[in-house]
Enzyme design. Sequence first.
Site, PDB file in Angstrom:
ATOM      1  N   LEU A  14       6.523 -18.342  12.845  1.00 19.04           N
ATOM      2  CA  LEU A  14       6.895 -19.084  14.070  1.00 19.04           C
ATOM      3  C   LEU A  14       7.445 -17.972  15.150  1.00 19.04           C
ATOM      4  O   LEU A  14       7.713 -18.440  16.542  1.00 19.04           O
ATOM      5  CB  LEU A  14       8.015 -19.910  13.900  1.00 19.04           C
ATOM      6  N   GLY A  17      12.170 -14.256  14.356  1.00 19.33           N
ATOM      7  CA  GLY A  17      12.781 -13.087  14.730  1.00 19.33           C
ATOM      8  C   GLY A  17      12.962 -12.927  16.285  1.00 19.33           C
ATOM      9  O   GLY A  17      13.730 -12.088  16.626  1.00 19.33           O
ATOM     10  N   GLU A 150      13.594 -20.290  -2.985  1.00 19.81           N
ATOM     11  CA  GLU A 150      14.466 -19.129  -2.881  1.00 19.81           C
ATOM     12  C   GLU A 150      15.628 -19.335  -1.821  1.00 19.81           C
ATOM     13  O   GLU A 150      16.560 -18.681  -1.845  1.00 19.81           O
ATOM     14  CB  GLU A 150      13.844 -17.744  -2.870  1.00 19.81           C
ATOM     15  N   CYS A 373       2.966  10.954  10.022  1.00 23.07           N
ATOM     16  CA  CYS A 373       3.535  10.811   8.586  1.00 23.07           C
ATOM     17  C   CYS A 373       2.333  11.240   7.739  1.00 23.07           C
ATOM     18  O   CYS A 373       1.817  12.339   7.849  1.00 23.07           O
ATOM     19  CB  CYS A 373       4.082   9.660   8.340  1.00 23.07           C
ATOM     20  N   ARG A 456       7.368  11.182   1.050  1.00 14.11           N
ATOM     21  CA  ARG A 456       7.996  11.636  -0.223  1.00 14.11           C
ATOM     22  C   ARG A 456       7.277  13.331  -0.193  1.00 14.11           C
ATOM     23  O   ARG A 456       7.901  13.965  -0.658  1.00 14.11           O
ATOM     24  CB  ARG A 456       7.352  11.281  -1.407  1.00 14.11           C
ATOM     25  N   HIS A 501       8.460   9.071  11.693  1.00 14.35           N
ATOM     26  CA  HIS A 501       7.986   7.908  12.589  1.00 14.35           C
ATOM     27  C   HIS A 501       8.410   7.712  13.976  1.00 14.35           C
ATOM     28  O   HIS A 501       9.657   7.004  14.105  1.00 14.35           O
ATOM     29  CB  HIS A 501       8.146   6.865  11.628  1.00 14.35           C
ATOM     30  N   GLU A 503       7.482   5.928  16.184  1.00 12.79           N
ATOM     31  CA  GLU A 503       7.304   4.540  16.655  1.00 12.79           C
ATOM     32  C   GLU A 503       8.703   3.636  16.592  1.00 12.79           C
ATOM     33  O   GLU A 503       8.856   2.656  17.245  1.00 12.79           O
ATOM     34  CB  GLU A 503       6.287   3.687  16.137  1.00 12.79           C
TER      35      GLU A 503
HETATM   36  N1  GLN Z   1       2.168   9.086   1.637  1.00 13.88           N
HETATM   37  C1  GLN Z   1       2.914   9.992   2.213  1.00 13.88           C
HETATM   38  C2  GLN Z   1       4.229  10.562   1.673  1.00 13.88           C
HETATM   39  O1  GLN Z   1       4.770  10.026   1.052  1.00 13.88           O
HETATM   40  C3  GLN Z   1       3.004   9.465   3.782  1.00 13.88           C
HETATM   41  C4  GLN Z   1       3.919   8.475   3.897  1.00 13.88           C
HETATM   42  C5  GLN Z   1       3.948   7.897   5.131  1.00 13.88           C
HETATM   43  O2  GLN Z   1       2.995   7.975   6.001  1.00 13.88           O
HETATM   44  N2  GLN Z   1       4.874   7.160   5.604  1.00 13.88           N
HETATM   45  O3  GLN Z   1       4.839  11.768   1.989  1.00 13.88           O
END
Ligand code: GLN
Length: 531
Positions: A14, A17, A150, A373, A456, A501, A503
């Site tokens: 809806l 948030g 829940e 990323c 990662r 990131h 964004e």
């Molecule tokens: N899969 C990639 C990593 O783990 C990129 C992760 C992502 O784009 N947030 O490094």
Amino acid sequence: MKHIFITGGVCSGLGKGITAAALGRLLKQRGLKVTAQKLDPYMNIDPGTMSPLQHGEVFVTDDGAETDLDLGHYERFMDENLTKYSNLTSGQVYSKVIANERAGEYLGGTVQVIPHVTDEIKRFIYATTSENTDIDVLITEIGGTTGDIEIQPFLEAIRQIHLEKEASLFIHVTLVPYLKASGEHKSKPTQHSVKDLRAIGISPNIIVTRADEPIKTEIKRKISSFSNIKPDCVIENMTLPSLYETPLMLHKNGLDSIVCRELNLQTPEPDLSEWQNMINRIANRNFSITVAIVGKYVSCWDAYLSVVEALNHAGFVFGARINIRWIDSDTFDNLKDVHAVIVPGGFGDRGVDGKIRACKYARENKIPFLGICLGMQVAVIEYARNVCNLADAHSTEFVPKSVNSAPIIDLMPGQETLINSGGTMRLGAYPCKTLSGSLLQKLYNSSDISERHRHRYEFNNDFRNILTENGMTISGSSPDGMLVEAIELPNHPFFIGVQYHPEFKSRPNKPHPLFLGLVEAGIAYNKTYST
Ligand code: GLN
């Protein structure tokens, strides 16, 4: 500290948030210190292990919490950085209760939902207030819908807080459906949902009605009398062309002044002139550009919510509408007629070949490109393969080292055993140094930046030389120089990949420099190449 609890009725999705976030902004503009949190009834510890197709994007806070996407709305509307105190799930609550039980904390007792689970929820809410002693108002949104199995312990916990703390207020956001055949809005679902809440001891003070069209006064009066709510406390929240208009509409409909009246908060009227100017800019956008987002979750737009919002924010500055062309990385065959390309974050090998093709297309055709990323990682793989002649170049996320002679993206040592485990990535804000003379530094106008991470794998330093010798610039790195944070191509008008990131830090009235740069380059590209 005053508490505002926001619950949802009738159905999910809806925009509870957004109501919470918009109210937060209005109270902030009244001079109050406000923060917000979301309590999610699902059993995952956090959304980090959920498919974006099910749950939308995972929003990452500065302190590295993987959270619900509503926190993105809170940050964007309120312009406040949130923390791990901003999102709680049933999974976190139950695992804490079970750990306590094993540690003998409830010795002799039978562990039950009430009081043990509800106490844990209350402890979290109270911990937020004691961590933020300067806050005047804490907005707590309860995820899900009244009646969900829940949600019960969460509703019970906030009912108890209301008993313990006089200064709290319940806002219930409900759908008021419109029936075309009879030409009217229906109040019955709202009445039922309020009845459910009252059965567990919560009497909402304010009802926010969600509908696509204006609701007649008569229907609002009906909701007020059947739900035992003051007539001026039924507040309309109608669907608008831009969600950023919500604070202005809710203010016009009296939400913030009624909240302050009911909570006995004495404040001046909010100054909304800056927000209004932004809305005018949004309304006056007079041209558009098309940005391709190449990913594998394109059937669920929420999976890239912050990326889309960050693009929109940059568009507001230039008067440009951003048309998103959703490109399925599994199946697309060309990127014709787009003015900029984004390859956003992602996990797993499906669609990676398509993302690599998209990077090649943007690089060769000089289309403005931002890789985020995984998007940066595939841009590096593409460059290694097609410019540095490392035909095997790949990430060890997709091809194991044993059969990969060019593991150009690789795990950090010690991470090998943690794959697929929740909460084990490089998460949250890390500092980054930008290279002098780089486009990155020019855009940020700073040599020291901080951005949020969720990944990662990293750029493998064994391949730095071959890539830079072949023309790629490493334009951002960790302060010790060990981790590559950003790359760019100097012989391209705008080709940037970032391991982080950006964004998550864009705000509607403070667009992120990388998105500003990308949109500006997209507008220039459009002017040069459109006929
Ligand atoms: N899969 C990639 C990593 O783990 C990129 C992760 C992502 O784009 N947030 O490094």
